[in-house]
Design a protein around this motif. Structure first.
Motif, PDB file in Angstrom:
ATOM      1  N   LEU A  96       8.529  -0.071  -6.369  1.00 42.38           N
ATOM      2  CA  LEU A  96       9.346   1.142  -6.281  1.00 42.38           C
ATOM      3  C   LEU A  96      10.287   1.256  -7.479  1.00 42.38           C
ATOM      4  CD1 LEU A  96      10.185   1.128  -2.462  1.00 42.38           C
ATOM      5  CD2 LEU A  96       9.011   2.990  -3.672  1.00 42.38           C
ATOM      6  N   GLU A  97      10.900   0.160  -7.860  1.00 46.90           N
ATOM      7  CA  GLU A  97      11.797   0.172  -9.018  1.00 46.90           C
ATOM      8  C   GLU A  97      11.026   0.537 -10.283  1.00 46.90           C
ATOM      9  OE1 GLU A  97      14.964  -0.080  -9.072  1.00 46.90           O
ATOM     10  OE2 GLU A  97      15.651  -1.267  -7.365  1.00 46.90           O
ATOM     11  N   GLN A  98       9.838  -0.015 -10.432  1.00 51.67           N
ATOM     12  CA  GLN A  98       9.021   0.274 -11.614  1.00 51.67           C
ATOM     13  C   GLN A  98       8.539   1.719 -11.622  1.00 51.67           C
ATOM     14  OE1 GLN A  98       6.122  -2.745 -10.828  1.00 51.67           O
ATOM     15  NE2 GLN A  98       7.208  -4.337 -11.955  1.00 51.67           N
ATOM     16  N   LEU A  99       8.159   2.222 -10.449  1.00 55.07           N
ATOM     17  CA  LEU A  99       7.661   3.598 -10.361  1.00 55.07           C
ATOM     18  C   LEU A  99       8.750   4.618 -10.658  1.00 55.07           C
ATOM     19  CD1 LEU A  99       5.429   3.238  -7.178  1.00 55.07           C
ATOM     20  CD2 LEU A  99       4.617   3.641  -9.513  1.00 55.07           C
ATOM     21  N   ALA A 100       9.988   4.270 -10.340  1.00 55.60           N
ATOM     22  CA  ALA A 100      11.099   5.187 -10.633  1.00 55.60           C
ATOM     23  C   ALA A 100      11.167   5.479 -12.133  1.00 55.60           C
ATOM     24  CB  ALA A 100      12.413   4.590 -10.150  1.00 55.60           C
ATOM     25  N   GLU A 101      10.804   4.498 -12.955  1.00 60.60           N
ATOM     26  CA  GLU A 101      10.808   4.689 -14.403  1.00 60.60           C
ATOM     27  C   GLU A 101       9.690   5.618 -14.852  1.00 60.60           C
ATOM     28  OE1 GLU A 101      10.857   0.911 -16.345  1.00 60.60           O
ATOM     29  OE2 GLU A 101      12.551   0.169 -15.163  1.00 60.60           O
ATOM     30  N   MET A 102       8.691   5.831 -13.972  1.00 58.71           N
ATOM     31  CA  MET A 102       7.601   6.762 -14.263  1.00 58.71           C
ATOM     32  C   MET A 102       7.843   8.119 -13.610  1.00 58.71           C
ATOM     33  SD  MET A 102       4.219   4.320 -13.863  1.00 58.71           S
ATOM     34  CE  MET A 102       3.194   5.438 -14.836  1.00 58.71           C
ATOM     35  N   ASN A 103       9.042   8.289 -13.049  1.00 58.29           N
ATOM     36  CA  ASN A 103       9.444   9.544 -12.386  1.00 58.29           C
ATOM     37  C   ASN A 103       8.607   9.845 -11.143  1.00 58.29           C
ATOM     38  OD1 ASN A 103      11.495  10.173 -14.333  1.00 58.29           O
ATOM     39  ND2 ASN A 103       9.867  10.794 -15.748  1.00 58.29           N
ATOM     40  N   VAL A 104       8.123   8.790 -10.497  1.00 58.43           N
ATOM     41  CA  VAL A 104       7.431   8.951  -9.221  1.00 58.43           C
ATOM     42  C   VAL A 104       8.456   9.299  -8.147  1.00 58.43           C
ATOM     43  CG1 VAL A 104       6.209   7.678  -7.401  1.00 58.43           C
ATOM     44  CG2 VAL A 104       5.488   7.457  -9.782  1.00 58.43           C
ATOM     45  N   LYS A 105       8.123  10.268  -7.279  1.00 58.88           N
ATOM     46  CA  LYS A 105       9.067  10.743  -6.268  1.00 58.88           C
ATOM     47  C   LYS A 105       8.589  10.536  -4.834  1.00 58.88           C
ATOM     48  CE  LYS A 105      12.049  12.058  -9.292  1.00 58.88           C
ATOM     49  NZ  LYS A 105      13.267  11.209  -9.452  1.00 58.88           N
ATOM     50  N   THR A 106       7.318  10.165  -4.643  1.00 61.96           N
ATOM     51  CA  THR A 106       6.823   9.880  -3.291  1.00 61.96           C
ATOM     52  C   THR A 106       5.981   8.618  -3.326  1.00 61.96           C
ATOM     53  OG1 THR A 106       4.785  11.205  -3.504  1.00 61.96           O
ATOM     54  CG2 THR A 106       6.770  12.331  -2.673  1.00 61.96           C
ATOM     55  N   TYR A 107       6.061   7.847  -2.246  1.00 60.62           N
ATOM     56  CA  TYR A 107       5.368   6.560  -2.145  1.00 60.62           C
ATOM     57  C   TYR A 107       4.719   6.500  -0.769  1.00 60.62           C
ATOM     58  CZ  TYR A 107       4.964   1.416  -2.807  1.00 60.62           C
ATOM     59  OH  TYR A 107       4.527   0.113  -2.980  1.00 60.62           O
ATOM     60  N   THR A 108       3.402   6.703  -0.725  1.00 66.19           N
ATOM     61  CA  THR A 108       2.671   6.787   0.534  1.00 66.19           C
ATOM     62  C   THR A 108       2.289   5.403   1.037  1.00 66.19           C
ATOM     63  OG1 THR A 108       1.805   8.977   0.004  1.00 66.19           O
ATOM     64  CG2 THR A 108       0.593   7.681   1.626  1.00 66.19           C
ATOM     65  N   MET A 109       2.612   5.137   2.321  1.00 66.52           N
ATOM     66  CA  MET A 109       2.414   3.811   2.887  1.00 66.52           C
ATOM     67  C   MET A 109       1.576   3.857   4.158  1.00 66.52           C
ATOM     68  SD  MET A 109       6.268   2.280   2.387  1.00 66.52           S
ATOM     69  CE  MET A 109       5.659   0.622   2.089  1.00 66.52           C
ATOM     70  N   HIS A 110       0.673   2.874   4.309  1.00 59.39           N
ATOM     71  CA  HIS A 110      -0.078   2.702   5.549  1.00 59.39           C
ATOM     72  C   HIS A 110       0.741   1.872   6.531  1.00 59.39           C
ATOM     73  CE1 HIS A 110      -4.394   3.233   3.712  1.00 59.39           C
ATOM     74  NE2 HIS A 110      -3.625   4.298   3.545  1.00 59.39           N
ATOM     75  N   LEU A 111       0.662   2.235   7.809  1.00 62.88           N
ATOM     76  CA  LEU A 111       1.297   1.412   8.833  1.00 62.88           C
ATOM     77  C   LEU A 111       0.563   0.078   8.969  1.00 62.88           C
ATOM     78  CD1 LEU A 111       1.976   3.996  11.702  1.00 62.88           C
ATOM     79  CD2 LEU A 111       3.495   3.312   9.836  1.00 62.88           C
ATOM     80  N   GLY A 112      -0.754   0.104   9.010  1.00 68.23           N
ATOM     81  CA  GLY A 112      -1.528  -1.120   9.140  1.00 68.23           C
ATOM     82  C   GLY A 112      -1.203  -1.875  10.416  1.00 68.23           C
ATOM     83  N   LEU A 113      -1.153  -1.145  11.522  1.00 66.38           N
ATOM     84  CA  LEU A 113      -0.793  -1.772  12.791  1.00 66.38           C
ATOM     85  C   LEU A 113      -1.792  -2.863  13.157  1.00 66.38           C
ATOM     86  CD1 LEU A 113       0.167   1.405  14.851  1.00 66.38           C
ATOM     87  CD2 LEU A 113       1.722  -0.213  13.740  1.00 66.38           C
ATOM     88  N   GLU A 114      -1.266  -4.001  13.610  1.00 64.17           N
ATOM     89  CA  GLU A 114      -2.105  -5.125  14.003  1.00 64.17           C
ATOM     90  C   GLU A 114      -2.141  -5.237  15.521  1.00 64.17           C
ATOM     91  OE1 GLU A 114      -0.642  -8.521  11.889  1.00 64.17           O
ATOM     92  OE2 GLU A 114      -1.299  -7.736   9.939  1.00 64.17           O
ATOM     93  N   GLU A 115      -3.065  -6.032  16.017  1.00 59.40           N
ATOM     94  CA  GLU A 115      -3.250  -6.163  17.472  1.00 59.40           C
ATOM     95  C   GLU A 115      -2.233  -7.129  18.081  1.00 59.40           C
ATOM     96  OE1 GLU A 115      -5.356  -4.332  19.301  1.00 59.40           O
ATOM     97  OE2 GLU A 115      -5.817  -3.289  17.426  1.00 59.40           O
TER      98      GLU A 115
END
Length: 258
Positions: A96-115
């Motif tokens: 996230l810190e690195q992406l901020a330097e690329m002016n990224v504004k959204t970061y899509t994440m999977h929940l990846g729920l486990e059993e």
């Protein structure tokens, strides 16, 4: 109207040809492209990789407003292995810190729920630990709908309501909505609508997550697109087809401009 952000499958492209691909994208009319998690992994191996990619994008006038987070077992935020969870949070924060330097504004994440019954607790912990970094860098953490049950998606919505932060929202994946859960795209869109910041746009026939361009499935884009464009918090409508060719890009443009 929001600019379409084109997803390229950099992981299947030989790195020695990346520069040629970057050069081709603007000639197709692509101005916005999705930052890829592979870039972050390469940065760990060879520091300075992201700086070089940003420099190339700047030279070509390419904007990278959104990124997909590291994903898969051991990377998704519902991971219940305590040691690995600590490490994945560190890796996501660093990225996230690195992406901020690329002016990224959204970061899509999977929940990846486990059993395991405590998977939701790990989702909560992940958000608690990552949200301050997102706020600091003005990046929206976008929780994506996947193969979760309708009940699990209601939990995701309730969790976002509980945090009630402008930097925590959703990624609405059209293909997942069409082949998982109720398989009712408009129903799920209505449930998630007030916090949708990112769209993952792709098509299928309702039985498998094919990741096809529009027209490669049974989604009614004529009905859906106006609904998507009216979302109050939408930032990035992103293509997410396995086929990212020029022909695919043209089909996405045609669909989005309905």
């Amino acid at each position: 109207m929001k600019n379409l952000v084109h997803f390229v499958r950099w992981e299947v492209i030989p790195q020695e040809t990346w520069d040629k691909v970057f050069e081709e994208l603007p000639s197709w009319g692509v101005s916005h492209t999705v930052a890829h998690p592979l870039w972050g992994k390469l940065e760990r191996q060879t520091p300075g990789t992201l700086k070089k990619i940003k420099q190339r994008c700047d030279e070509l006038g390419l904007i990278t407003p959104g990124c997909h987070a590291f994903w898969g077992k051991g990377n998704d935020i519902g991971c219940t292995d305590p040691g690995r969870h600590t490490e994945l949070v560190r890796e996501h924060k660093e990225f996230l810190e690195q992406l901020a330097e690329m002016n990224v504004k959204t970061y899509t994440m999977h929940l990846g729920l486990e059993e395991f019954s405590d998977s939701w607790e790990y989702v909560r912990r992940s958000i608690e630990k990552l949200l301050p970094t997102a706020v600091k860098n003005n990046i929206v953490l976008a929780l994506e709908n996947g193969s979760e049950t309708p009940e699990e998606l209601q939990k995701m919505i309730a969790l976002a309501d509980e945090f009630d932060s402008e930097q925590l929202g959703f990624c609405f994946d059209t293909g997942h909505a069409n082949c998982y859960g109720t398989k009712n795209v408009n129903e799920l869109l209505s449930l998630m609508s007030k916090r949708i910041a990112v769209l993952h746009l792709h098509d299928n026939h309702g039985s498998f997550d094919d990741h096809n361009p529009p027209g490669g499935g049974n989604i009614d884009w004529t009905d859906l697109v106006p609904r998507l464009k009216s979302l109050p918090k939408l930032r990035n409508p992103e293509t997410e087809s396995g086929d990212w060719s020029r022909e695919s890009w043209e089909s996405f443009k045609k669909m989005w401009n309905l």
